[in-house]
Design a protein around this motif. Structure first.
Motif, mmCIF file in Angstrom:
data_model
loop_
_atom_site.group_PDB
_atom_site.id
_atom_site.type_symbol
_atom_site.label_atom_id
_atom_site.label_comp_id
_atom_site.label_asym_id
_atom_site.label_seq_id
_atom_site.Cartn_x
_atom_site.Cartn_y
_atom_site.Cartn_z
ATOM 1 N N LEU A 10 -11.223 -45.609 -33.171
ATOM 2 C CA LEU A 10 -9.892 -45.119 -32.788
ATOM 3 C C LEU A 10 -9.499 -43.940 -33.688
ATOM 4 O O LEU A 10 -9.995 -43.811 -34.798
ATOM 5 N N TYR A 11 -8.594 -43.096 -33.188
ATOM 6 C CA TYR A 11 -8.079 -42.002 -34.017
ATOM 7 C C TYR A 11 -6.999 -42.572 -34.927
ATOM 8 O O TYR A 11 -5.961 -43.035 -34.437
ATOM 9 N N LYS B 48 0.229 -47.493 -35.261
ATOM 10 C CA LYS B 48 -1.006 -46.794 -35.625
ATOM 11 C C LYS B 48 -2.107 -47.838 -35.795
ATOM 12 O O LYS B 48 -1.827 -49.003 -36.091
ATOM 13 N N PRO B 49 -3.376 -47.440 -35.638
ATOM 14 C CA PRO B 49 -4.479 -48.408 -35.756
ATOM 15 C C PRO B 49 -4.445 -49.240 -37.035
ATOM 16 O O PRO B 49 -4.770 -50.428 -36.996
ATOM 17 N N LYS C 5 -3.301 -41.204 -34.657
ATOM 18 C CA LYS C 5 -2.595 -41.283 -33.377
ATOM 19 C C LYS C 5 -2.062 -42.708 -33.184
ATOM 20 O O LYS C 5 -2.651 -43.675 -33.681
ATOM 21 N N ARG D 215 -8.631 -47.685 -23.845
ATOM 22 C CA ARG D 215 -8.957 -46.258 -23.805
ATOM 23 C C ARG D 215 -10.178 -45.999 -22.904
ATOM 24 O O ARG D 215 -10.279 -44.978 -22.241
ATOM 25 N N PHE E 92 -5.500 -40.306 -24.774
ATOM 26 C CA PHE E 92 -6.320 -39.150 -25.146
ATOM 27 C C PHE E 92 -7.292 -38.677 -24.058
ATOM 28 O O PHE E 92 -7.317 -37.489 -23.722
ATOM 29 N N GLU F 231 -1.071 -42.858 -27.904
ATOM 30 C CA GLU F 231 -1.803 -41.573 -27.916
ATOM 31 C C GLU F 231 -3.317 -41.781 -27.866
ATOM 32 O O GLU F 231 -4.038 -40.989 -27.258
ATOM 33 N N ASN F 232 -3.768 -42.867 -28.508
ATOM 34 C CA ASN F 232 -5.198 -43.176 -28.443
ATOM 35 C C ASN F 232 -5.641 -43.442 -27.010
ATOM 36 O O ASN F 232 -6.650 -42.907 -26.550
ATOM 37 N N LYS G 271 -7.227 -53.884 -32.226
ATOM 38 C CA LYS G 271 -7.914 -52.580 -32.205
ATOM 39 C C LYS G 271 -8.954 -52.545 -31.093
ATOM 40 O O LYS G 271 -9.102 -51.552 -30.393
#
Ligand code: ADP
Ligand code: MG
Length: 382
Positions: free
Chosen positions: A86-87, A130-131, A90, A146, A98, A94-95, A139
């Motif tokens: 994962l980012y 966030k992650p 982000k 995603r 993407f 947002e992940n 996660k």
């Protein structure tokens, strides 16, 4: 048509062949599992399919079309990794968004799709995190979301559950199977875990040392292993593999059709490996003998085989008991090198006999449940 085929794929690092002559064709929208020990070449194969490895021999076709030269982004696939990838900067939203952003979708369209997939994976309340603020299981669900949001034709998953604890692994496994059933995609799933392979796959490809040992349904993999590697890789504890000779097998009357196959077996120079699964070895309980008697079988009945062992260890696992033993010399073809045997018996049977270490114990089996393998080639001969 969502069908992928690998034709004669090989790959070397330096002069080291890490996968060799891989042939694998999925059916339309099939769930295929690649399973094998660490280093057997699973990730290499999935990376080649994803387009992340350029230097290999052979063809990859998607719906019949050669895709060897296609860039990863043009392959209409999503990949999920063990480490989530994962980012970190982000948010969850947002992940997930993407890949859609990259595709150039409009903001409201993106929001719609992300929300839908978040709901499917119970991530609605986590979209602003966030992650770093997520558990491992969360996660991995974001990584799955995603992958799903792209609605690809092909899902590639490389040990996606390996970082989760056992309980979460079991529930996420079910979730992945459900996602598969809800999508019109082909799944290729890599794992080293035989339970995951058996529970998820429509068909399973078993790899060892860069080669496919068997590609078949879970049922056939379990009931009709092609060789000793497959027999011992699937099943827990592994299938017992015992060194035997044709003469000893005939003397002990261990195998049902040994006489008809004797000519063939002689050709193996008399050296064979017998396979018998721990769960097929039974104790001589009153219940079992009663059932056999009721069914009209006598003690001498031809279907009943016997191994005698000296008990070396008893592992009580609660629901089941593992009885470990060493073959008695009279029951072995190699009295100077006695094979170990393990039987997996239920608690009720164990409680009747209560075998202890050092005791002689008879293990009974239906002779039709025995596998015979050529000792040299390790291939199944019956
Ligand atoms: P698996 O995923 O089944 O554990 P891999 O496909 O990762 O196996 O690796 C297969 C073999 O290829 C292993 O012996 C590994 O050491 C080797 N290998 C993988 N990547 C490289 C590399 N970049 N350079 C050299 N050898 C590699
Ligand atoms: Mg790997």
């Amino acid at each position: 048509m969502v069908q992928i085929s690998l034709n004669n794929i090989s790959k070397s690092y330096d002069s080291n062949k890490v996968i060799e002559a891989i042939n694998l064709s999925s059916k339309d929208r099939e769930f295929i599992v690649l399973v094998g020990p660490s280093g057997s070449g699973k990730s290499t194969i999935i990376r080649i399919i994803a387009g992340l490895e350029k230097d290999f021999e052979g063809d990859i076709r998607f719906a019949g079309e050669l895709i060897n030269e296609l860039e990863p982004k043009d392959r209409n696939l999503s990949m999920v990794f063990q480490n989530y990838a994962l980012y970190p900067h982000k948010t969850v939203f947002e992940n997930i968004a993407f890949p859609l952003k990259i595709k150039g979708l409009k903001a409201n369209e993106i929001k719609d799709k992300v929300q839908k997939v978040a709901q499917k994976l119970s991530l609605q309340d986590l979209l602003t995190r966030k992650p770093a603020q997520l558990s491992g299981g969360q996660k991995q669900r974001v990584a799955l979301a995603r992958a799903l949001v792209k609605e690809p034709k092909l899902f590639l998953m490389d040990e996606p559950l390996s970082n989760l604890d056992a309980k979460l692994r079991a529930s996420t496994r079910q979730e992945i199977r459900r996602l598969y059933l809800e999508h019109d995609s082909t799944f290729i799933y890599v794992t080293h875990d035989q339970i995951e392979a058996m529970s998820l796959g429509d068909r399973i490809a078993i790899l060892d040392k860069g080669r496919i040992q068997q590609f078949d349904s879970p049922e056939n993999i379990y009931h009709n292993p092609a060789n000793t590697f497959v027999a011992s890789f699937i099943g827990s504890p592994p299938c017992n593999l015992l060194n035997f000779t044709v003469e000893k097998i005939m003397e002990l009357n261990l195998f049902e059709s040994i006489h008809s196959g004797a000519g063939l077996l002689k050709a193996q120079e008399g050296n064979l490996t017998i396979g018998i699964r721990p769960e097929y070895l039974k104790l001589r309980t009153k219940l079992l003998m009663g059932i056999l008697a009721d069914a009209g079988f006598s003690e001498e009945d031809t279907r009943l085989g016997v191994f005698e062992v000296i008990v070396t260890n008893v592992e009580n696992l609660g629901e089941l008991v593992l009885i470990h033993g060493r073959l008695s010399p009279e029951y072995s073809a190699h009295p100077d090198n006695l094979d170990m045997v393990v039987a997996k018996v239920n608690n009720q049977d164990f409680n009747e006999l209560r075998p202890i270490i050092g005791q002689k114990l008879e293990l009974l089996f239906d002779r039709s449940t025995i596998y015979l393998f050529d000792k040299q080639s390790k291939q199944r001969i019956s």
